[in-house]
Write a protein that holds these residues in place. Structure first.
Motif, PDB file in Angstrom:
ATOM      1  N   THR A   1       0.832  -1.211   0.000  1.00 17.53           N
ATOM      2  CA  THR A   1       0.000   0.000   0.000  1.00 17.53           C
ATOM      3  C   THR A   1       0.861   1.253   0.000  1.00 17.53           C
ATOM      4  O   THR A   1       0.540   2.234  -0.701  1.00 17.53           O
ATOM      5  CB  THR A   1      -0.941  -0.025   1.218  1.00 17.53           C
ATOM      6  OG1 THR A   1      -1.606  -1.294   1.277  1.00 17.53           O
ATOM      7  CG2 THR A   1      -1.985   1.074   1.112  1.00 17.53           C
ATOM      8  N   GLU A   2       1.932   1.253   0.764  1.00 14.41           N
ATOM      9  CA  GLU A   2       2.837   2.406   0.765  1.00 14.41           C
ATOM     10  C   GLU A   2       3.435   2.640  -0.616  1.00 14.41           C
ATOM     11  O   GLU A   2       3.642   3.806  -1.029  1.00 14.41           O
ATOM     12  CB  GLU A   2       3.948   2.197   1.789  1.00 14.41           C
ATOM     13  CG  GLU A   2       3.495   2.343   3.231  1.00 14.41           C
ATOM     14  CD  GLU A   2       4.588   2.015   4.230  1.00 14.41           C
ATOM     15  OE1 GLU A   2       4.410   2.328   5.421  1.00 14.41           O
ATOM     16  OE2 GLU A   2       5.616   1.421   3.825  1.00 14.41           O
ATOM     17  N   TYR A   3       3.717   1.570  -1.328  1.00 14.85           N
ATOM     18  CA  TYR A   3       4.261   1.705  -2.681  1.00 14.85           C
ATOM     19  C   TYR A   3       3.262   2.425  -3.596  1.00 14.85           C
ATOM     20  O   TYR A   3       3.632   3.336  -4.336  1.00 14.85           O
ATOM     21  CB  TYR A   3       4.587   0.321  -3.229  1.00 14.85           C
ATOM     22  CG  TYR A   3       5.093   0.325  -4.652  1.00 14.85           C
ATOM     23  CD1 TYR A   3       6.346   0.840  -4.964  1.00 14.85           C
ATOM     24  CD2 TYR A   3       4.321  -0.191  -5.688  1.00 14.85           C
ATOM     25  CE1 TYR A   3       6.822   0.837  -6.270  1.00 14.85           C
ATOM     26  CE2 TYR A   3       4.782  -0.201  -6.987  1.00 14.85           C
ATOM     27  CZ  TYR A   3       6.028   0.321  -7.271  1.00 14.85           C
ATOM     28  OH  TYR A   3       6.489   0.315  -8.568  1.00 14.85           O
ATOM     29  N   LEU A   4       2.002   2.031  -3.506  1.00 19.18           N
ATOM     30  CA  LEU A   4       0.971   2.677  -4.332  1.00 19.18           C
ATOM     31  C   LEU A   4       0.756   4.126  -3.910  1.00 19.18           C
ATOM     32  O   LEU A   4       0.562   5.010  -4.756  1.00 19.18           O
ATOM     33  CB  LEU A   4      -0.329   1.886  -4.240  1.00 19.18           C
ATOM     34  CG  LEU A   4      -0.287   0.494  -4.870  1.00 19.18           C
ATOM     35  CD1 LEU A   4      -1.533  -0.310  -4.508  1.00 19.18           C
ATOM     36  CD2 LEU A   4      -0.129   0.583  -6.396  1.00 19.18           C
ATOM     37  N   LEU A   5       0.819   4.384  -2.616  1.00 20.54           N
ATOM     38  CA  LEU A   5       0.709   5.763  -2.138  1.00 20.54           C
ATOM     39  C   LEU A   5       1.866   6.613  -2.675  1.00 20.54           C
ATOM     40  O   LEU A   5       1.685   7.766  -3.058  1.00 20.54           O
ATOM     41  CB  LEU A   5       0.708   5.789  -0.606  1.00 20.54           C
ATOM     42  CG  LEU A   5      -0.562   5.267   0.087  1.00 20.54           C
ATOM     43  CD1 LEU A   5      -0.293   5.034   1.568  1.00 20.54           C
ATOM     44  CD2 LEU A   5      -1.715   6.254  -0.104  1.00 20.54           C
ATOM     45  N   GLY A   6       3.046   6.021  -2.706  1.00 22.01           N
ATOM     46  CA  GLY A   6       4.210   6.731  -3.227  1.00 22.01           C
ATOM     47  C   GLY A   6       4.105   7.072  -4.697  1.00 22.01           C
ATOM     48  O   GLY A   6       4.768   8.002  -5.179  1.00 22.01           O
TER      49      GLY A   6
ATOM     50  N   ASP B   1      -3.054   0.124   7.967  1.00 22.09           N
ATOM     51  CA  ASP B   1      -1.988   0.869   8.640  1.00 22.09           C
ATOM     52  C   ASP B   1      -1.420   1.940   7.717  1.00 22.09           C
ATOM     53  O   ASP B   1      -1.211   3.093   8.132  1.00 22.09           O
ATOM     54  CB  ASP B   1      -0.853  -0.065   9.051  1.00 22.09           C
ATOM     55  CG  ASP B   1      -1.210  -0.983  10.200  1.00 22.09           C
ATOM     56  OD1 ASP B   1      -2.219  -0.735  10.878  1.00 22.09           O
ATOM     57  OD2 ASP B   1      -0.469  -1.970  10.402  1.00 22.09           O
ATOM     58  N   ALA B   2      -1.146   1.559   6.468  1.00 19.18           N
ATOM     59  CA  ALA B   2      -0.527   2.492   5.523  1.00 19.18           C
ATOM     60  C   ALA B   2      -1.470   3.648   5.195  1.00 19.18           C
ATOM     61  O   ALA B   2      -1.042   4.813   5.117  1.00 19.18           O
ATOM     62  CB  ALA B   2      -0.133   1.753   4.245  1.00 19.18           C
ATOM     63  N   LEU B   3      -2.742   3.349   5.008  1.00 22.53           N
ATOM     64  CA  LEU B   3      -3.709   4.419   4.722  1.00 22.53           C
ATOM     65  C   LEU B   3      -3.838   5.369   5.911  1.00 22.53           C
ATOM     66  O   LEU B   3      -3.905   6.592   5.745  1.00 22.53           O
ATOM     67  CB  LEU B   3      -5.073   3.829   4.384  1.00 22.53           C
ATOM     68  CG  LEU B   3      -5.183   3.033   3.076  1.00 22.53           C
ATOM     69  CD1 LEU B   3      -6.627   2.577   2.862  1.00 22.53           C
ATOM     70  CD2 LEU B   3      -4.720   3.852   1.877  1.00 22.53           C
ATOM     71  N   ALA B   4      -3.873   4.808   7.120  1.00 23.15           N
ATOM     72  CA  ALA B   4      -3.985   5.645   8.317  1.00 23.15           C
ATOM     73  C   ALA B   4      -2.769   6.554   8.463  1.00 23.15           C
ATOM     74  O   ALA B   4      -2.905   7.738   8.808  1.00 23.15           O
ATOM     75  CB  ALA B   4      -4.153   4.762   9.557  1.00 23.15           C
ATOM     76  N   ALA B   5      -1.579   5.997   8.203  1.00 27.57           N
ATOM     77  CA  ALA B   5      -0.360   6.799   8.306  1.00 27.57           C
ATOM     78  C   ALA B   5      -0.356   7.932   7.287  1.00 27.57           C
ATOM     79  O   ALA B   5       0.228   8.998   7.531  1.00 27.57           O
ATOM     80  CB  ALA B   5       0.866   5.911   8.109  1.00 27.57           C
ATOM     81  N   ALA B   6      -1.023   7.726   6.136  1.00 31.57           N
ATOM     82  CA  ALA B   6      -1.121   8.766   5.103  1.00 31.57           C
ATOM     83  C   ALA B   6      -2.340   9.663   5.308  1.00 31.57           C
ATOM     84  O   ALA B   6      -2.619  10.529   4.476  1.00 31.57           O
ATOM     85  CB  ALA B   6      -1.195   8.120   3.726  1.00 31.57           C
ATOM     86  N   GLN B   7      -3.051   9.455   6.432  1.00 30.79           N
ATOM     87  CA  GLN B   7      -4.232  10.243   6.796  1.00 30.79           C
ATOM     88  C   GLN B   7      -5.318  10.169   5.722  1.00 30.79           C
ATOM     89  O   GLN B   7      -5.974  11.167   5.406  1.00 30.79           O
ATOM     90  CB  GLN B   7      -3.838  11.698   7.090  1.00 30.79           C
ATOM     91  CG  GLN B   7      -2.860  11.831   8.256  1.00 30.79           C
ATOM     92  CD  GLN B   7      -2.544  13.275   8.592  1.00 30.79           C
ATOM     93  OE1 GLN B   7      -2.569  14.152   7.731  1.00 30.79           O
ATOM     94  NE2 GLN B   7      -2.240  13.524   9.865  1.00 30.79           N
ATOM     95  N   ILE B   8      -5.504   8.977   5.181  1.00 27.68           N
ATOM     96  CA  ILE B   8      -6.576   8.740   4.213  1.00 27.68           C
ATOM     97  C   ILE B   8      -7.702   8.010   4.931  1.00 27.68           C
ATOM     98  O   ILE B   8      -7.482   6.914   5.457  1.00 27.68           O
ATOM     99  CB  ILE B   8      -6.066   7.918   3.017  1.00 27.68           C
ATOM    100  CG1 ILE B   8      -4.996   8.708   2.260  1.00 27.68           C
ATOM    101  CG2 ILE B   8      -7.208   7.532   2.084  1.00 27.68           C
ATOM    102  CD1 ILE B   8      -4.349   7.944   1.129  1.00 27.68           C
TER     103      ILE B   8
END
Length: 344
Positions: free
Chosen positions: A168-173, A200-207
């Motif tokens: 998920t972090e990769y896609l966010l990046g 977790d990744a979405l929450a960290a990106a505030q999505i």
């Protein structure tokens, strides 16, 4: 039929000496051991391994139960387990649970009846108490890939939560914000952990979470295909998808192809497992790599070590995962605005 007594007479030794040579249970002088082996060869004597196993309460067999033999991931695990066991002169009995907990339980019962020395289990819905007969009979158990709560047993796992987060972090990046997840079954630790990593990744990106973007799958091709069709039917479809295993990701690729949505220009896709086929899809699939061979090999090594030293404490081995970048993902492009829905 040639007996151990015949061998002893031919070699000029006692029957107990012949037994020690065969079983390697006591030091025998090299010249005496040579005479025994020569007598065995001349008389074409073959030890009765089954009888020996019954006497020693050792069968030199290991039971391996997987949830889906057709899944390339579990085929690789089984191959690694078999290779280690074969080198140590153990035979592997393989049971395919086909995702059915009742069938899985039956395989456990049958293998215990056949007096396997130990079990390696990738659970597909078992409860901890289902392995209670193995514990009561002191048959060691190693869990591979999947957890069972409240069971005192060795575990060999990959870091599934970290894998879901990496994908998920990769896609966010890459600039994606509307990221869907085709999740695995919630009752399996692999499914719940990978979904937790996605969140977790979405929450960290505030999505903010969007439940319409999470579709439950069954870790097979068709469930990935059907889930992707559901996602494409949304008023605002996702621009990227994380599928919790490669088979579901491949099913999603098929649905995108049928909808004439190009990958990765119209939708990016990330899988999980890095099965061999992932490198040969069109386009080649970006995925989270699990150390599949190492999972199987380590599970077998731990089980065989426990047979030698059953009193050692149970341990949990967590192996790292990595992201393998291929061609199924791209930065978010304005070109997606021409596809069905707003997709911003």
């Amino acid at each position: 039929m040639t007996t151990i007594r015949d061998v002893a007479q031919r070699a000029g030794v006692s029957q107990s000496t012949v037994s020690h040579v065969i079983n390697n249970t006591r030091y025998v002088r090299p010249e005496v051991a040579r005479r025994v082996r020569q007598a065995m060869a001349e008389l074409h004597y073959t030890p009765n391994r089954l009888a020996r196993s019954l006497r020693r309460k050792v069968s030199h067999t290991i039971g391996l139960i997987t949830p889906d033999n057709a899944n390339p991931f579990f085929a690789q695990v089984a191959q690694a387990v078999e290779e280690v066991c074969f080198q140590q002169e153990y035979t592997v009995l393989l049971g395919n649970a086909a995702g059915d907990p009742d069938r899985e339980l039956r395989y456990i019962q049958v293998m215990l009846e056949k007096q396997v020395d130990g079990l390696i289990v990738a659970a597909s819905g078992l409860r901890s108490e289902h392995l209670q007969p193995a514990r009561l009979g002191h048959t060691p158990v190693v869990l591979v890939d999947r957890e069972l709560p409240d069971l005192e047993a060795d575990r060999v796992l990959a870091d599934h939560r970290q894998g879901g987060r990496l994908a998920t972090e990769y896609l966010l990046g890459l600039g994606h914000r509307r990221i869907a997840c085709i999740a695995g079954p919630p009752d399996l630790s692999t499914g719940s952990e990978r979904l937790a990593g996605y969140r977790d990744a979405l929450a960290a990106a505030q999505i903010p979470p969007d439940d319409t973007l999470v579709i439950q799958g069954a870790f097979n091709l068709d469930s990935g295909y059907q889930a992707m069709r559901q996602l494409l039917a949304l008023d605002n479809p996702p621009t990227a998808v994380f599928a919790a295993n490669d088979q579901m990701a491949i099913g999603a690729l098929r649905a995108l192809w049928e909808a004439e949505i190009p990958v990765p220009e119209g939708c990016s896709v990330v899988g999980y497992d890095d099965i061999p086929l992932a490198a040969y899809t069109r386009p080649p699939l970006t995925t989270v790599h699990q150390p599949v061979t190492e999972l199987g090999r380590l599970a077998a090594q731990i089980l065989l070590a426990r047979l030698t030293d059953p009193e050692q404490p149970a341990r949990r081995h967590l192996l790292p995962v990595t992201l393998v970048e291929r061609a199924s993902c791209a930065p978010l492009s304005r070109s997606v605005s021409s596809l069905p829905g707003e997709r911003l």
